[in-house]
Write a protein that holds these residues in place. Structure first.
Motif, PDB file in Angstrom:
ATOM      1  N   ASP A  83       0.854  -1.180   0.000  1.00  0.00           N
ATOM      2  CA  ASP A  83       0.000   0.000   0.000  1.00  0.00           C
ATOM      3  C   ASP A  83       0.895   1.237   0.000  1.00  0.00           C
ATOM      4  N   THR A  85       2.241   4.765   1.255  1.00  0.00           N
ATOM      5  CA  THR A  85       2.295   5.498   2.521  1.00  0.00           C
ATOM      6  C   THR A  85       2.030   6.978   2.312  1.00  0.00           C
ATOM      7  N   TYR A  87       0.091   9.745  -0.848  1.00  0.00           N
ATOM      8  CA  TYR A  87      -0.571   9.848  -2.143  1.00  0.00           C
ATOM      9  C   TYR A  87      -0.058  11.037  -2.949  1.00  0.00           C
ATOM     10  N   THR A  90       2.065   8.254  -6.629  1.00  0.00           N
ATOM     11  CA  THR A  90       1.654   6.856  -6.661  1.00  0.00           C
ATOM     12  C   THR A  90       1.755   6.356  -8.093  1.00  0.00           C
ATOM     13  N   TYR A 129     -13.078  -3.031  -0.148  1.00  0.00           N
ATOM     14  CA  TYR A 129     -12.224  -2.128  -0.926  1.00  0.00           C
ATOM     15  C   TYR A 129     -12.793  -1.936  -2.331  1.00  0.00           C
ATOM     16  N   PRO A 151      -5.741  -4.383  -5.945  1.00  0.00           N
ATOM     17  CA  PRO A 151      -4.760  -3.570  -5.220  1.00  0.00           C
ATOM     18  C   PRO A 151      -3.376  -3.771  -5.830  1.00  0.00           C
ATOM     19  N   THR A 190       6.016   3.049  -0.411  1.00  0.00           N
ATOM     20  CA  THR A 190       5.051   1.982  -0.156  1.00  0.00           C
ATOM     21  C   THR A 190       5.480   1.183   1.063  1.00  0.00           C
ATOM     22  N   ILE A 193       1.999  -4.915   3.425  1.00  0.00           N
ATOM     23  CA  ILE A 193       0.865  -5.125   4.319  1.00  0.00           C
ATOM     24  C   ILE A 193       0.832  -6.601   4.706  1.00  0.00           C
ATOM     25  N   TYR A 199      -5.477  -2.963   5.975  1.00  0.00           N
ATOM     26  CA  TYR A 199      -5.636  -2.411   4.634  1.00  0.00           C
ATOM     27  C   TYR A 199      -6.869  -1.519   4.625  1.00  0.00           C
ATOM     28  N   TYR A 200      -6.731  -0.313   4.113  1.00  0.00           N
ATOM     29  CA  TYR A 200      -7.792   0.671   4.277  1.00  0.00           C
ATOM     30  C   TYR A 200      -9.094   0.229   3.627  1.00  0.00           C
TER      31      TYR A 200
END
Length: 415
Positions: A83, A85, A87, A90, A129, A151, A190, A193, A199-200
């Motif tokens: 993921d 860290t 934005y 990206t 997600y 993802p 990144t 995870i 994970y969001y």
């Protein structure tokens, strides 16, 4: 795959999606169609026989949720969830980054593979997600693999270690090193995870995509210290100058005790190796004096200086300061400047440069950490967030980042 296995897996799919708020619109031997009502609109998707058979095949071909929750692996391949860290930078959904030659061991960073998605079709976090990206305009009855939003993952191919523990250790080190290089080369930060629950599930950020379709790098020749990589990525991804500075400082601080002890051992070893040394009072007293002197001298600024001397080449450091001052058009090191109340200047001679820089870094670090202007026997101006103090910290981040990278490089180990 026999019919009984198919039916058992089909029931698992039905149970999972019903438990997660879906209802069955249609069911026959070869297809399930589900409907989900969300925030005033509904969408539907289907699971067909091919999906169910693929799910069983992947789960029999790979160890899923192994060695961590968000990983699949077999004897020569491993893929794990990552993921961003930050934005600020990206990858877009088409991006693929490769490290190495596909004829040998190589690494891929990009959207998750088809097998990874299939392995986690019955994962609540991945389902939630994917819902975030669904709109009322989405095509009805889309296949589940079209509905699920992939993802990003990092994968390693052509593993050759015979022992599984060795494969895991090697891939862990390779993943961390490649993600460090991604942050270092492309400023894309990144993290791996290991727990789906971390994970969001909500996404309320604006992406700033890096325009990369495919980019290739050489496979790393060294492994970097994993702890230091995480401090580095924390620093690179931080939105605040203070956090960035302190994260890079922690890379230097990581070796304070080790380098200090090495210096002490070297002095003691020198005395003990002297042919005239004897285990008598006179000689032993000298060892005691060395140890007491070391204890008195070893403050954090001294330890920082020792770390800089051990891991940073003098000519490289001198050139960095000269080039940086020329770049910004300001003599922030080689002329007297006031830094949080203290006047400092860097003498570029080898006997002075490390000590001068160590003191500057320590002054800034203490200003960030201590909100009081009094600590120990020193008085120092406070660092105040969102004030002119920010400019002072920002100007010195390139130097401490340079030093942190030198420590990372110097402490790496050949593969």
């Amino acid at each position: 795959m026999n019919n009984m296995e198919y039916e058992e897996t089909k029931e698992k799919f039905k149970s999972f999606f019903i438990q997660n708020g879906c209802e069955i619109l249609e069911e026959n031997d070869d297809k399930l169609v589900f409907k989900y009502l969300a925030e005033g609109f509904s969408f539907s998707f289907q699971v067909d026989r091919e999906n169910i058979e693929a799910y069983n095949n992947v789960n029999s071909s790979y160890k899923v949720n192994h060695p961590t929750d968000c990983s699949i692996m077999n004897d020569n391949y491993r893929e794990v969830l990552i993921d961003f860290t930050t934005y600020r930078d990206t990858l877009d959904e088409r991006s693929e980054i490769f490290f190495g030659d596909k004829e040998n061991i190589y690494i891929r960073i990009g959207r998750a593979s088809n097998n990874f998605m299939i392995a986690f079709l019955l994962n609540k976090n991945l389902f939630n997600y994917s819902k975030l990206f669904t709109t009322p305009e989405d095509e009805e009855d889309q296949n589940i693999l079209e509905f699920y939003d992939s993802p990003f993952t990092i994968s390693i191919y052509n593993l050759s270690q015979k022992n599984e523990d060795e494969r895991i250790k090697f891939s862990d080190n390779m993943f961390e090193t490649c993600l460090f290089q991604l942050a270092n080369f492309k400023n894309i930060c990144t993290e791996i995870i290991i727990d789906w629950n971390k994970y969001y599930e909500e996404l309320e950020v604006d992406y700033d995509y890096e325009d990369i379709l495919e980019q290739k790098f050489d496979l790393p020749k060294v492994f970097y210290n994993k702890d230091l990589i995480r401090y580095y990525i924390l620093g690179k991804s931080s939105a605040f100058n203070t956090h960035e500075f302190l994260a890079f400082y922690q890379i230097l601080e990581y070796f304070f005790i080790q380098v200090s002890d090495e210096n002490l051992y070297e002095k003691l070893s020198y005395e003990i190796k002297d042919p005239s040394f004897k285990p008598k009072d006179h000689y032993l007293a000298k060892l005691v004096r060395i140890m007491k002197g070391h204890s008195r001298k070893t403050n954090e600024t001294e330890m920082l200086k020792n770390v800089l001397k051990k891991f940073t080449d003098y000519e490289d450091l001198k050139k960095f300061i000269e080039d940086y001052e020329e770049e910004i058009g300001e003599y922030i090191y080689t002329k007297i400047n006031k830094i949080f109340g203290e006047e400092m200047v860097v003498n570029l001679e080898e006997g002075h440069i490390y000590g001068n820089i160590a003191k500057i870094i320590k002054i800034i670090r203490n200003a960030l950490v201590h909100s009081s202007d009094i600590y120990g026997y020193e008085r120092q101006e406070r660092y105040i967030p969102f004030s002119e103090s920010e400019e002072i910290v920002e100007k010195h981040i390139p130097l401490i980042k340079f030093l942190a990278e030198k420590v990372l490089f110097a402490t790496s180990q050949f593969i």
